[in-house]
Design a protein around this motif. Structure first.
Motif, PDB file in Angstrom:
ATOM      1  N   GLN A   2     -62.227   0.249   2.426  1.00 24.34           N
ATOM      2  CA  GLN A   2     -62.329  -0.818   3.427  1.00 24.34           C
ATOM      3  C   GLN A   2     -60.971  -1.271   3.958  1.00 24.34           C
ATOM      4  O   GLN A   2     -60.904  -2.143   4.807  1.00 24.34           O
ATOM      5  N   ALA A   3     -59.897  -0.679   3.441  1.00 23.20           N
ATOM      6  CA  ALA A   3     -58.560  -1.136   3.832  1.00 23.20           C
ATOM      7  C   ALA A   3     -58.267  -0.772   5.288  1.00 23.20           C
ATOM      8  O   ALA A   3     -58.809   0.195   5.825  1.00 23.20           O
ATOM      9  N   ASP A   4     -57.396  -1.572   5.935  1.00 20.57           N
ATOM     10  CA  ASP A   4     -56.995  -1.234   7.297  1.00 20.57           C
ATOM     11  C   ASP A   4     -55.838  -0.238   7.252  1.00 20.57           C
ATOM     12  O   ASP A   4     -55.325   0.109   6.194  1.00 20.57           O
ATOM     13  N   GLU A   5     -55.408   0.206   8.426  1.00 25.77           N
ATOM     14  CA  GLU A   5     -54.428   1.292   8.492  1.00 25.77           C
ATOM     15  C   GLU A   5     -53.095   0.915   7.869  1.00 25.77           C
ATOM     16  O   GLU A   5     -52.443   1.729   7.232  1.00 25.77           O
ATOM     17  N   ALA A   6     -52.703  -0.371   8.058  1.00 27.29           N
ATOM     18  CA  ALA A   6     -51.404  -0.801   7.535  1.00 27.29           C
ATOM     19  C   ALA A   6     -51.378  -0.701   6.011  1.00 27.29           C
ATOM     20  O   ALA A   6     -50.410  -0.197   5.417  1.00 27.29           O
ATOM     21  N   THR A   7     -52.488  -1.140   5.383  1.00 25.64           N
ATOM     22  CA  THR A   7     -52.562  -1.056   3.920  1.00 25.64           C
ATOM     23  C   THR A   7     -52.503   0.394   3.462  1.00 25.64           C
ATOM     24  O   THR A   7     -51.800   0.734   2.509  1.00 25.64           O
ATOM     25  N   LEU A   8     -53.257   1.250   4.183  1.00 25.89           N
ATOM     26  CA  LEU A   8     -53.281   2.664   3.813  1.00 25.89           C
ATOM     27  C   LEU A   8     -51.877   3.263   3.908  1.00 25.89           C
ATOM     28  O   LEU A   8     -51.452   4.041   3.068  1.00 25.89           O
ATOM     29  N   GLU A   9     -51.183   2.850   4.971  1.00 22.87           N
ATOM     30  CA  GLU A   9     -49.803   3.313   5.166  1.00 22.87           C
ATOM     31  C   GLU A   9     -48.964   2.929   3.955  1.00 22.87           C
ATOM     32  O   GLU A   9     -48.174   3.715   3.430  1.00 22.87           O
ATOM     33  N   MET A  10     -49.204   1.673   3.488  1.00 23.63           N
ATOM     34  CA  MET A  10     -48.408   1.158   2.381  1.00 23.63           C
ATOM     35  C   MET A  10     -48.704   1.935   1.093  1.00 23.63           C
ATOM     36  O   MET A  10     -47.803   2.272   0.337  1.00 23.63           O
ATOM     37  N   ILE A  11     -49.986   2.227   0.866  1.00 24.96           N
ATOM     38  CA  ILE A  11     -50.325   3.017  -0.329  1.00 24.96           C
ATOM     39  C   ILE A  11     -49.736   4.415  -0.205  1.00 24.96           C
ATOM     40  O   ILE A  11     -49.435   5.065  -1.208  1.00 24.96           O
ATOM     41  N   GLY A  12     -49.569   4.878   1.019  1.00 25.24           N
ATOM     42  CA  GLY A  12     -49.080   6.241   1.231  1.00 25.24           C
ATOM     43  C   GLY A  12     -50.168   7.257   0.963  1.00 25.24           C
ATOM     44  O   GLY A  12     -49.987   8.220   0.236  1.00 25.24           O
ATOM     45  N   ILE A  13     -51.341   7.010   1.587  1.00 25.49           N
ATOM     46  CA  ILE A  13     -52.504   7.857   1.289  1.00 25.49           C
ATOM     47  C   ILE A  13     -52.266   9.292   1.728  1.00 25.49           C
ATOM     48  O   ILE A  13     -52.665  10.237   1.051  1.00 25.49           O
ATOM     49  N   ASP A  14     -51.570   9.479   2.868  1.00 23.93           N
ATOM     50  CA  ASP A  14     -51.294  10.841   3.347  1.00 23.93           C
ATOM     51  C   ASP A  14     -50.471  11.608   2.327  1.00 23.93           C
ATOM     52  O   ASP A  14     -50.723  12.768   2.024  1.00 23.93           O
ATOM     53  N   LYS A  15     -49.485  10.923   1.791  1.00 25.31           N
ATOM     54  CA  LYS A  15     -48.603  11.553   0.822  1.00 25.31           C
ATOM     55  C   LYS A  15     -49.371  11.907  -0.453  1.00 25.31           C
ATOM     56  O   LYS A  15     -49.220  13.002  -0.999  1.00 25.31           O
ATOM     57  N   MET A  16     -50.241  10.980  -0.874  1.00 21.44           N
ATOM     58  CA  MET A  16     -50.992  11.241  -2.105  1.00 21.44           C
ATOM     59  C   MET A  16     -51.902  12.447  -1.953  1.00 21.44           C
ATOM     60  O   MET A  16     -52.035  13.269  -2.859  1.00 21.44           O
ATOM     61  N   VAL A  17     -52.536  12.529  -0.777  1.00 27.05           N
ATOM     62  CA  VAL A  17     -53.440  13.659  -0.551  1.00 27.05           C
ATOM     63  C   VAL A  17     -52.667  14.970  -0.640  1.00 27.05           C
ATOM     64  O   VAL A  17     -53.120  15.936  -1.257  1.00 27.05           O
ATOM     65  N   ARG A  18     -51.469  14.979  -0.038  1.00 26.37           N
ATOM     66  CA  ARG A  18     -50.709  16.237  -0.052  1.00 26.37           C
ATOM     67  C   ARG A  18     -50.137  16.537  -1.423  1.00 26.37           C
ATOM     68  O   ARG A  18     -50.024  17.688  -1.826  1.00 26.37           O
ATOM     69  N   GLN A  19     -49.788  15.479  -2.162  1.00 26.81           N
ATOM     70  CA  GLN A  19     -49.245  15.723  -3.500  1.00 26.81           C
ATOM     71  C   GLN A  19     -50.293  16.251  -4.468  1.00 26.81           C
ATOM     72  O   GLN A  19     -49.963  16.896  -5.459  1.00 26.81           O
ATOM     73  N   ALA A  20     -51.571  15.980  -4.169  1.00 28.47           N
ATOM     74  CA  ALA A  20     -52.626  16.482  -5.056  1.00 28.47           C
ATOM     75  C   ALA A  20     -52.626  18.001  -5.093  1.00 28.47           C
ATOM     76  O   ALA A  20     -53.215  18.612  -5.978  1.00 28.47           O
ATOM     77  N   SER A  21     -51.934  18.626  -4.125  1.00 28.26           N
ATOM     78  CA  SER A  21     -51.914  20.086  -4.122  1.00 28.26           C
ATOM     79  C   SER A  21     -50.860  20.648  -5.068  1.00 28.26           C
ATOM     80  O   SER A  21     -50.774  21.858  -5.240  1.00 28.26           O
ATOM     81  N   LEU A  22     -50.067  19.798  -5.723  1.00 34.78           N
ATOM     82  CA  LEU A  22     -49.000  20.307  -6.593  1.00 34.78           C
ATOM     83  C   LEU A  22     -49.525  21.216  -7.707  1.00 34.78           C
ATOM     84  O   LEU A  22     -48.930  22.254  -7.962  1.00 34.78           O
ATOM     85  N   PRO A  23     -50.608  20.858  -8.405  1.00 36.14           N
ATOM     86  CA  PRO A  23     -51.114  21.840  -9.387  1.00 36.14           C
ATOM     87  C   PRO A  23     -51.823  23.004  -8.719  1.00 36.14           C
ATOM     88  O   PRO A  23     -51.903  24.082  -9.289  1.00 36.14           O
ATOM     89  N   LEU A  24     -52.343  22.765  -7.500  1.00 34.65           N
ATOM     90  CA  LEU A  24     -53.157  23.811  -6.871  1.00 34.65           C
ATOM     91  C   LEU A  24     -52.310  24.940  -6.307  1.00 34.65           C
ATOM     92  O   LEU A  24     -52.737  26.089  -6.289  1.00 34.65           O
ATOM     93  N   ILE A  25     -51.080  24.631  -5.859  1.00 36.68           N
ATOM     94  CA  ILE A  25     -50.241  25.682  -5.258  1.00 36.68           C
ATOM     95  C   ILE A  25     -49.929  26.787  -6.269  1.00 36.68           C
ATOM     96  O   ILE A  25     -50.227  27.955  -6.009  1.00 36.68           O
ATOM     97  N   PRO A  26     -49.357  26.458  -7.450  1.00 32.78           N
ATOM     98  CA  PRO A  26     -49.104  27.547  -8.406  1.00 32.78           C
ATOM     99  C   PRO A  26     -50.385  28.188  -8.931  1.00 32.78           C
ATOM    100  O   PRO A  26     -50.428  29.401  -9.132  1.00 32.78           O
ATOM    101  N   ALA A  27     -51.453  27.364  -9.103  1.00 32.69           N
ATOM    102  CA  ALA A  27     -52.718  27.946  -9.579  1.00 32.69           C
ATOM    103  C   ALA A  27     -53.255  28.931  -8.558  1.00 32.69           C
ATOM    104  O   ALA A  27     -53.745  30.008  -8.908  1.00 32.69           O
ATOM    105  N   ALA A  28     -53.119  28.575  -7.264  1.00 31.46           N
ATOM    106  CA  ALA A  28     -53.586  29.481  -6.219  1.00 31.46           C
ATOM    107  C   ALA A  28     -52.720  30.737  -6.181  1.00 31.46           C
ATOM    108  O   ALA A  28     -53.214  31.833  -5.919  1.00 31.46           O
ATOM    109  N   ALA A  29     -51.416  30.574  -6.468  1.00 28.22           N
ATOM    110  CA  ALA A  29     -50.540  31.744  -6.493  1.00 28.22           C
ATOM    111  C   ALA A  29     -50.995  32.725  -7.568  1.00 28.22           C
ATOM    112  O   ALA A  29     -50.985  33.943  -7.363  1.00 28.22           O
ATOM    113  N   ILE A  30     -51.409  32.183  -8.725  1.00 26.15           N
ATOM    114  CA  ILE A  30     -51.914  33.047  -9.796  1.00 26.15           C
ATOM    115  C   ILE A  30     -53.217  33.697  -9.355  1.00 26.15           C
ATOM    116  O   ILE A  30     -53.390  34.917  -9.464  1.00 26.15           O
TER     117      ILE A  30
END
Lengths: 420, 331
Positions: free
Chosen positions: A369-397
């Motif tokens: 329910q948060a507005d865009e400013a709050t989401l910006e503050m949480i850094g949701i875009d960054k979190m989504v992209r960081q979730a790929s950190l385990p997936l990149i090497p796993a995908a490489a394997i």
């Protein structure tokens, strides 16, 4: 529970749609044979396939949604679709290239090749290239920590990235891209050496058992039987415990003993195959002739039997490599395999794992329910992209093992004479 | 009937013999450790007198052969000794034997959890795999067959943790359908338990199903060239009935065999999965003990895994003999 009801409901609706599709098809085409003889399962299959394609399209479109939460939720679905298409196109282009250049034999090979095999070959080639030239390709050294910590992958400053670190950095500031590239050298290289060693041990012992026969064969075979009765991952973990105690923190010692342990455990499988193949060759007349000539044991093994056993051993080599590679990756993932400072994919997966759990914030009520400013503050875009950190090497394997399996599957299919 | 019983007893005896030799291997491997076990337990407090006293308490001053047999007999009765980490605490209190918490106490609930996970997986995987295998054989070389072939080959060959994290990402994190961590406690209802174990079970299902499905498909296609299948077709039977009534019963032996082998794989394949999902099973305990070098626990886990593996392989063997008359009456 409600998910189960949804799935059941969707299945029932699709079953109805399948029946309807067939009925309408029969009406419209005036009972053309294709529709008249269509079993219900096939009609149902068409509907399921259509639904799947629609779902994929829906996810693809949703990724461009203006609502940041929705767009971020479908980011990975979008990425999977795009990379699937990318790989398919690359494989197709590679096959086209193979059909155009090369000798008549290689061109013929590429003409009959399925897309999966062409994908496998190009992937293996790329991995080999990266592994060999890692020192020139990697922007940073594998034990360097050049940047800020926890930069998100993607290289876009708007989503928490940094163009200098295309795949981001880890929690100590190491560049992920460099570590992935060096990981190709370390993980794949170590797996390759291990497989070679396993083939050397298993092949020699297997041929020895085949030529020697009698009590040599009995002793070796029964001993191998016992070793094979212990599940291999469990056995290697047990032996690694002992190696860890002996090593007392010495990283090189741990890595070397891991190579030896996995090679020995895996050589049991090679032994089985090479003994079976060797037994078929030993009864041949030319072996008899070589023995009557008075040739030495080693000559018979390496000059008479080995050249005739190459084909089955080579196919096995691909599968064994995959298996060894996965075992090493699993051990490293569990923390008892390849040790720092060597960059390695298995331990990268383990290091990045918490980022996926962090992302589960995206489902919480206040975030939704948060507005865009709050989401910006949480850094949701960054979190989504960081979730790929385990997936990149796993995908490489995964990419490499899948590629090798595709190629081996195709080779086996070819050598079996395309029956069925 | 007598001959079946004899064959089964023979296999069983062979299995027990293998298990004994395996236990010998495990014992020998652990005895290759440097330094004395007592020193490891005592740590800082390892004065020569204390070490000697501890060795006497644990029976470490006896020769290896005696120790092996006493360990084996104790293990058969379910007593795997005292965990090193537990013994560490106990050594401060001055005794080892009276801690009350033994390896067996730690193992039992975890072993039940692991069996629950493996059972849940089998419950999902076996019907799905056989159905998909029959369908792929029925519509072989169609788009459906090729798509499942690519999908199963990919899921067999990718590492378990890749599958696990992809499923976590899509089913637990981006869409809040299932819990991503499996917190299992004893007072849970069955429904809750199934829900919390669902994601690890699904991951294992993906891996195991692929193998079973491919074998089912291959076993059925192998039979399709037989004369009796030809006969059934010429009678005008529908392709579905030909496969389900004529091919499937005859392909049952290899299918049952591959199912049992995959269950054996399940018991050991849970190790990585349990670590990923923090599932309180025996695999996670095993990895933790490997890292802390808790030898008695490692030994016990190893023995249990090996026993389960050998037992299920044995089961596969026996089932394939029972379901195949040609093996039941060897010439």
């Amino acid at each position: 529970m409600s998910a189960l009801i949804w799935i059941l409901g969707a299945l029932i609706v699709m079953a109805g749609a399948g029946w309807l599709l067939r009925a309408v098809g029969q009406k419209v085409t005036n009972n053309a044979p294709k529709w008249r003889d269509m079993p219900f399962a096939v009609a149902f299959g068409y509907v399921v396939a259509a639904a799947a394609i629609l779902a994929v399209l829906y996810a693809f479109v949703q990724a461009y949604s203006s609502d940041p939460i929705v767009a971020n939720t479908y980011f990975y679905a979008w990425f999977v679709i795009v990379s699937f298409i990318f790989f398919a196109v690359v494989a197709w282009l590679f096959r086209l290239l193979g059909r155009a250049v090369g000798t008549a034999g290689s061109r013929k090979l590429f003409r009959q090749m399925p897309l999966t095999a062409s994908f496998g070959i190009i992937t293996i080639l790329v991995y080999a290239f990266v592994a060999i030239f890692a020192d020139f390709l990697a922007p940073f050294a594998q034990d360097a920590f050049p940047g800020a910590i926890n930069v998100a992958p993607g290289g876009d400053p708007a989503t928490g990235g940094d163009p200098n670190y295309l795949l981001g950095t880890d929690k100590r500031g190491g560049d992920i891209l460099s570590r992935i590239i060096y990981g190709a050298q370390n993980t794949v290289g170590i797996a390759f050496i291990t497989t070679l060693l396993a083939f050397f041990i298993g092949g020699t012992l297997g041929f020895l058992a085949a030529i020697g026969g009698g009590w040599i064969d009995q002793v070796l075979s029964r001993g191998i039987d016992v070793l094979m009765a212990i599940p291999s991952l469990i056995f290697s973990l047990l032996l690694m415990t002992i190696a860890l105690v002996w090593a007392d923190g010495n990283a090189t010692f741990i890595t070397v003993s891991m190579i030896i342990i996995i090679a020995v455990i895996d050589s049991t499988r090679v032994f089985r195959l090479s003994r079976a193949v060797g037994l078929g060759i030993v009864v041949m007349d030319y072996i008899e002739a070589a023995r009557l000539r008075g040739e030495k044991f080693g000559y018979v093994m390496f000059r008479e039997i080995l050249p005739n056993a190459t084909a089955p051993l080579l196919a096995e080599f691909g599968l064994r490599f995959c298996f060894v590679f996965l075992t090493i990756a699993s051990l490293s993932f569990l923390g008892v395999g390849i040790q720092a400072p060597l960059a390695d994919w298995g331990s990268m997966v383990r290091d990045g794992a918490p980022f996926i759990q962090n992302l589960s914030i995206i489902n919480q009520e206040w975030v939704l329910q948060a507005d865009e400013a709050t989401l910006e503050m949480i850094g949701i875009d960054k979190m989504v992209r960081q979730a790929s950190l385990p997936l990149i090497p796993a995908a490489a394997i995964a990419l490499l093992t899948v590629a090798v399996n595709f190629v081996v599957d195709w080779m086996l299919h070819r050598s079996s004479g395309l029956k069925e | 009937m007598g001959s079946i019983l004899r064959i089964i007893l023979q296999r069983l005896a062979l299995g027990v013999l293998t298990l004994i030799i395996v236990s010998l291997v495990i014992f020998a491997a652990v005895n290759a450790l440097p330094g004395s076990f007592a020193t490891a337990i005592l740590g800082q407090a390892a004065t020569p007198e204390a070490v000697a006293a501890m060795e006497q308490t644990l029976g470490l001053d006896k020769p290896a052969v005696t120790r092996y047999f006493s360990w084996l007999f104790a293990a058969v009765q379910g007593d795997f000794g005292t965990s090193l980490s537990q013994a560490n605490f106990a050594s401060f209190a001055g005794s080892v034997a009276d801690t009350g918490v033994t390896v067996a106490d730690t193992l039992a609930p975890r072993f039940r959890n692991t069996l629950f996970l493996a059972g849940l997986t089998a419950l999902i995987a076996v019907p799905v795999a056989v159905t998909l295998g029959v369908l792929a054989a029925l519509y072989r070389n169609s788009a459906f067959d090729r798509a499942t072939n690519i999908f199963t080959l990919s899921s067999i060959s990718s590492p378990e943790f890749f599958m696990a994290y992809v499923l976590i990402l899509f089913l637990a994190v981006l869409n809040p359908w299932l819990p991503s961590l499996s917190n299992i406690s004893d007072d849970m209802t069955l429904g809750e338990r199934v829900r919390t174990s669902m994601l690890p079970a699904l991951t294992l299902t993906l891996i195991v199903t692929a193998h079973m499905m491919r074998m089912t498909r291959a076993a059925i296609i192998n039979l399709l060239a037989s004369p009796y299948i030809e006969m059934a077709r010429l009678k005008g039977m529908s392709p579905f009935r030909v496969i389900v009534k004529h091919a499937l019963p005859n392909a049952l032996a290899p299918i049952v065999n591959v199912i049992a082998l995959n269950l054996a794989y399940l018991i050991t394949g849970v190790v990585v999965i349990e670590v990923v999902f923090v599932y309180p099973g025996i695999g996670q305990l095993f990895v933790d003990s490997v890292k802390t070098r808790d030898i008695p626990v490692v030994q016990a886990c190893c023995l249990i895994f090996a026993a389960a593996y050998i037992l299920l392989n044995l089961l596969a063997d026996v089932l394939s003999i029972i379901s195949n008359p040609r093996l039941r009456h060897p010439k």
